[in-house]
Design a protein around this motif. Structure first.
Motif, mmCIF file in Angstrom:
data_model
loop_
_atom_site.group_PDB
_atom_site.id
_atom_site.type_symbol
_atom_site.label_atom_id
_atom_site.label_comp_id
_atom_site.label_asym_id
_atom_site.label_seq_id
_atom_site.Cartn_x
_atom_site.Cartn_y
_atom_site.Cartn_z
ATOM 1 N N VAL A 51 0.813 -1.223 0.000
ATOM 2 C CA VAL A 51 0.000 0.000 0.000
ATOM 3 C C VAL A 51 0.845 1.272 0.000
ATOM 4 C CG1 VAL A 51 -1.994 -1.062 1.077
ATOM 5 C CG2 VAL A 51 -0.237 -0.071 2.507
ATOM 6 N N GLU B 227 -9.872 -3.124 -4.848
ATOM 7 C CA GLU B 227 -8.504 -2.679 -4.566
ATOM 8 C C GLU B 227 -7.844 -3.552 -3.507
ATOM 9 O OE1 GLU B 227 -11.227 -0.928 -3.983
ATOM 10 O OE2 GLU B 227 -11.105 0.267 -2.146
ATOM 11 N N TYR B 228 -8.630 -4.436 -2.857
ATOM 12 C CA TYR B 228 -8.032 -5.307 -1.853
ATOM 13 C C TYR B 228 -7.470 -6.597 -2.455
ATOM 14 C CZ TYR B 228 -9.817 -2.398 1.874
ATOM 15 O OH TYR B 228 -10.048 -1.351 2.708
ATOM 16 N N ARG C 275 -13.102 17.033 11.297
ATOM 17 C CA ARG C 275 -13.601 18.260 10.664
ATOM 18 C C ARG C 275 -15.121 18.323 10.694
ATOM 19 N NH1 ARG C 275 -9.106 17.337 7.665
ATOM 20 N NH2 ARG C 275 -7.577 19.006 7.663
ATOM 21 N N LEU D 215 0.124 -0.043 10.033
ATOM 22 C CA LEU D 215 0.396 -0.184 11.471
ATOM 23 C C LEU D 215 0.001 -1.576 11.952
ATOM 24 C CD1 LEU D 215 -0.712 3.234 12.974
ATOM 25 C CD2 LEU D 215 1.590 2.376 12.683
ATOM 26 N N GLY E 144 -6.809 14.100 7.053
ATOM 27 C CA GLY E 144 -8.231 13.790 7.067
ATOM 28 C C GLY E 144 -8.596 12.524 6.326
ATOM 29 N N SER E 145 -7.628 11.645 6.089
ATOM 30 C CA SER E 145 -7.922 10.380 5.418
ATOM 31 C C SER E 145 -6.878 9.356 5.812
ATOM 32 C CB SER E 145 -7.932 10.558 3.907
ATOM 33 O OG SER E 145 -7.967 9.296 3.287
ATOM 34 N N LEU E 146 -7.258 8.076 5.715
ATOM 35 C CA LEU E 146 -6.312 7.013 6.059
ATOM 36 C C LEU E 146 -5.548 6.504 4.839
ATOM 37 C CD1 LEU E 146 -8.648 4.986 8.405
ATOM 38 C CD2 LEU E 146 -6.523 6.006 9.130
ATOM 39 N N LEU F 214 -2.511 12.392 10.663
ATOM 40 C CA LEU F 214 -3.785 11.989 10.086
ATOM 41 C C LEU F 214 -4.823 13.102 10.205
ATOM 42 C CD1 LEU F 214 -5.437 9.578 9.044
ATOM 43 C CD2 LEU F 214 -5.748 8.872 11.375
ATOM 44 N N THR G 14 -1.461 -0.955 -4.941
ATOM 45 C CA THR G 14 -2.864 -0.586 -4.783
ATOM 46 C C THR G 14 -2.969 0.516 -3.746
ATOM 47 O OG1 THR G 14 -5.065 -1.404 -4.261
ATOM 48 C CG2 THR G 14 -3.260 -2.330 -2.996
ATOM 49 N N ASP G 15 -4.127 1.153 -3.720
ATOM 50 C CA ASP G 15 -4.376 2.184 -2.720
ATOM 51 C C ASP G 15 -5.667 1.833 -2.008
ATOM 52 O OD1 ASP G 15 -4.233 4.621 -1.287
ATOM 53 O OD2 ASP G 15 -5.749 5.419 -2.635
ATOM 54 N N ILE G 16 -5.575 1.404 -0.746
ATOM 55 C CA ILE G 16 -6.795 1.066 -0.022
ATOM 56 C C ILE G 16 -7.118 2.199 0.939
ATOM 57 C CG2 ILE G 16 -6.580 -1.422 -0.260
ATOM 58 C CD1 ILE G 16 -5.327 -1.593 2.399
ATOM 59 N N ASN G 17 -8.413 2.349 1.242
ATOM 60 C CA ASN G 17 -8.823 3.523 2.010
ATOM 61 C C ASN G 17 -8.489 3.411 3.494
ATOM 62 O OD1 ASN G 17 -10.625 1.578 2.630
ATOM 63 N ND2 ASN G 17 -12.448 2.650 1.912
ATOM 64 N N ILE G 18 -7.845 2.309 3.908
ATOM 65 C CA ILE G 18 -7.399 2.216 5.301
ATOM 66 C C ILE G 18 -5.884 2.082 5.347
ATOM 67 C CG2 ILE G 18 -9.497 1.243 6.277
ATOM 68 C CD1 ILE G 18 -7.945 -1.505 6.052
ATOM 69 N N ALA H 237 -10.062 10.868 14.294
ATOM 70 C CA ALA H 237 -9.159 11.769 13.576
ATOM 71 C C ALA H 237 -9.642 12.004 12.148
ATOM 72 C CB ALA H 237 -7.740 11.195 13.574
ATOM 73 N N VAL H 238 -10.197 10.947 11.528
ATOM 74 C CA VAL H 238 -10.658 11.102 10.144
ATOM 75 C C VAL H 238 -11.864 12.036 10.092
ATOM 76 C CG1 VAL H 238 -11.575 9.875 8.161
ATOM 77 C CG2 VAL H 238 -9.770 8.851 9.511
ATOM 78 N N MET H 239 -12.732 11.950 11.113
ATOM 79 C CA MET H 239 -13.997 12.687 11.065
ATOM 80 C C MET H 239 -13.952 14.007 11.825
ATOM 81 S SD MET H 239 -15.651 10.845 9.144
ATOM 82 C CE MET H 239 -17.257 11.610 9.171
ATOM 83 N N PRO I 253 -5.222 -7.114 -4.914
ATOM 84 C CA PRO I 253 -3.749 -7.178 -4.960
ATOM 85 C C PRO I 253 -3.132 -7.368 -3.584
ATOM 86 C CG PRO I 253 -4.566 -5.336 -6.249
ATOM 87 C CD PRO I 253 -5.743 -5.885 -5.509
ATOM 88 N N VAL I 254 -3.741 -6.773 -2.546
ATOM 89 C CA VAL I 254 -3.203 -6.935 -1.194
ATOM 90 C C VAL I 254 -3.252 -8.409 -0.796
ATOM 91 C CG1 VAL I 254 -3.477 -6.286 1.212
ATOM 92 C CG2 VAL I 254 -3.898 -4.612 -0.566
ATOM 93 N N PHE J 257 -8.402 6.665 15.759
ATOM 94 C CA PHE J 257 -8.291 6.680 14.294
ATOM 95 C C PHE J 257 -9.555 7.198 13.616
ATOM 96 C CE2 PHE J 257 -4.345 4.249 14.440
ATOM 97 C CZ PHE J 257 -3.681 4.793 13.355
ATOM 98 N N LEU K 107 -3.667 2.510 8.524
ATOM 99 C CA LEU K 107 -4.114 1.572 9.564
ATOM 100 C C LEU K 107 -3.624 0.169 9.227
ATOM 101 C CD1 LEU K 107 -5.838 1.726 12.119
ATOM 102 C CD2 LEU K 107 -7.796 1.073 10.751
ATOM 103 N N PHE K 108 -3.727 -0.186 7.934
ATOM 104 C CA PHE K 108 -3.246 -1.489 7.459
ATOM 105 C C PHE K 108 -1.748 -1.627 7.749
ATOM 106 C CE2 PHE K 108 -1.433 -4.067 4.022
ATOM 107 C CZ PHE K 108 -2.185 -5.223 4.140
#
Lengths: 350, 118
Positions: free
Chosen positions: A98, B3-4, B85, A130, A182-184, A178, A120-124, B81-83, B6-7, B78, A127-128
């Motif tokens: 990632v 997108e998961y 705003r 860590l 504002g995004s993971l 973070l 790839t780019d995952i939205n977590i 922190a994202v939310m 490939p992981v 976690f 977190l993934f």
């Protein structure tokens, strides 16, 4: 991209193989540069026999380890003993899935459409990273326990205590950055820095400092290399390991150094962005491809790692624990609240 | 969720890689059995006792317990922190209250000497 097999299997597999090869080569050559840089810092020459200026030394080392005898101690827990090196290596490698190495590219016109040069780019993403990298502690403590050797057991316990202690301030400092992004997602980190027009290292200098100190502790490097403090614990948790199994501990350590450096680059040094991405006067710097920027920043951090090893004396274990729990933890917590307040007051760094 | 994929592939490859390499090395490497060679290393002396028979400091458990407390806290932070705003001032104050409760426990642990490594 009509055929789904190509999109979902072939392209990722090709990328995986390339990433694996690059990471392994980087780990091998990192050991060469480490020996060379340390040698020059100590007014020595370092490896210079295998190949011109010793360039082939890592290849020779790898071949030697490959054919070397692999001893399993008679009192060891055989199954755990064999699995432990894989348990530390696999997470160190998986993290690279990632990490965004650069912006979408056609590889100098080689491809018709630009593709992302990362897996790839995952939205977590963060977190993934860590989560997966903390699995590596199992490889350390199980390897130390399964060896059934007092040095290994002590090294494994110390290492586990050290890894979990420094994970807490590391998490807090990552959260502080973070808050700004504002995004993971790892790619969003870079994009947020592009929008903000400033690398997050300037508002997040405290977070970066804590992150990097914890990163050094997480990879068991100087001045926090207590788990393998050779003057008291022989080699710590991998005392009994030899041959290819030892090589995997070695690979994991160096791969983890690259991980820490890459994550630091993405989080606070703008990933593949050039310095001051919004200043038009510096646009001539765009001549250098984004990937090179990324590699240069990672290289800088890796140099710091080796520099520290050449400079700092080792901590004592009680000092190490005091630093982690009594200094870094409160400071990172306070920094987190200050950053949160700053983000709210300024309506976000974006 | 695509997108998961490939992981997942990478995880399979990364786990297979050490075992495949070890298997190949097993075929080509040298190996001569010797009863002295497979003894646990103890600076050259015959071992006096098994490592597993020894007990170790209770502080390692303390550190582990403290770690669980603070790591769970990180997990709560976690999503916050994202939310942040969107949560705005309310979210900030709420998190300050949450952290204050934890800091009370932290100070207690510090005062009782749980962070002191003797």
């Amino acid at each position: 991209m009509g055929n789904p097999w190509i999109a979902f299997l072939v392209v990722p597999l090709v990328k995986i193989v390339v990433i694996l090869l690059v990471v392994i080569l980087m780990a091998a050559y990192l050991s060469y540069f480490e020996r060379k840089i340390l040698a020059y810092m100590q007014i020595r020459i370092g490896p210079n026999r295998v190949g011109p200026r010793g360039w082939l030394q890592p290849i020779a080392d790898a071949l030697k380890l490959f054919v070397k005898e692999d001893i399993i101690p008679s009192r060891a827990e055989k199954f755990v003993y064999i699995v432990a090196p894989a348990l530390i290596t696999a997470p160190a490698l998986v993290v690279f899935s990632v990490i965004p190495f650069g912006a979408d590219t056609t590889f100098f016109g080689l491809l018709k459409q630009p593709i992302p040069p990362y897996l790839t780019d995952i939205n977590i993403g963060i977190l993934f990273i860590l989560g997966v990298s903390s699995v590596g502690v199992y490889g350390v403590i199980l390897g130390g326990w399964a060896s059934n050797n007092k040095f290994s057991l002590m090294g494994g316990l110390r290492s586990a205590a050290q890894l979990v202690s420094y994970e807490v301030p590391m998490g807090f400092s990552v959260i502080a950055v973070l808050l700004m992004a504002g995004s993971l997602s790892m790619v969003k980190f870079v994009e947020a820095q592009k929008q903000a027009g400033v690398w997050f290292i300037f508002p997040g200098i405290v977070a970066f400092f804590i992150y990097f100190v914890c990163g050094i502790a997480e990879t068991n490097r100087n001045p926090f290399d207590l788990p393998e403090a050779e003057s008291e614990l022989v080699a710590g948790f991998h005392t009994e390991y030899s041959g290819m199994k030892w090589a995997f501990y070695f690979l994991a350590e160096y791969a983890n150094m690259v991980v820490i450096s890459s994550v630091a680059t993405v989080l606070v040094l703008g990933g593949w962005l050039r310095p001051f991405p919004n200043v038009a006067a510096l646009a001539f710097l765009d001549v250098i491809p984004p990937f090179i920027w990324f590699a240069a920043k990672v290289g800088f951090f890796l140099f710091c790692y080796i520099w520290f090893r050449g400079t700092f004396p080792r901590y004592r274990f009680d000092q190490l624990m005091a630093l982690g729990w009594k200094v870094l933890l409160p400071v990172s917590l306070a920094n987190l609240l200050v950053v949160a307040l700053g983000v709210l007051l300024m309506g976000g760094a974006r | 969720m695509t997108e998961y994929i490939p992981v997942l592939l990478f995880i399979v490859v990364a786990i297979a890689f050490p075992f495949v390499t070890l298997a190949i090395a097993w075929l080509v490497r040298a190996g001569r059995y010797d009863p002295v060679k497979v003894e646990p290393y103890e600076c050259g002396n015959p071992i006096t006792s098994e490592a597993h028979d020894h007990r170790f400091s209770v502080r390692y458990y303390l550190i582990a317990v403290l770690f669980v407390v603070f790591d769970v806290e990180t997990v709560f932070l976690f999503p916050w922190a994202v939310m942040l705003r969107k949560l705005a001032l309310f979210g900030f104050v709420e998190m300050v209250v949450f952290l204050a409760i934890l800091v009370v426990g932290y100070v207690y642990a510090w005062r009782r000497g749980a962070l002191q490594w003797v």
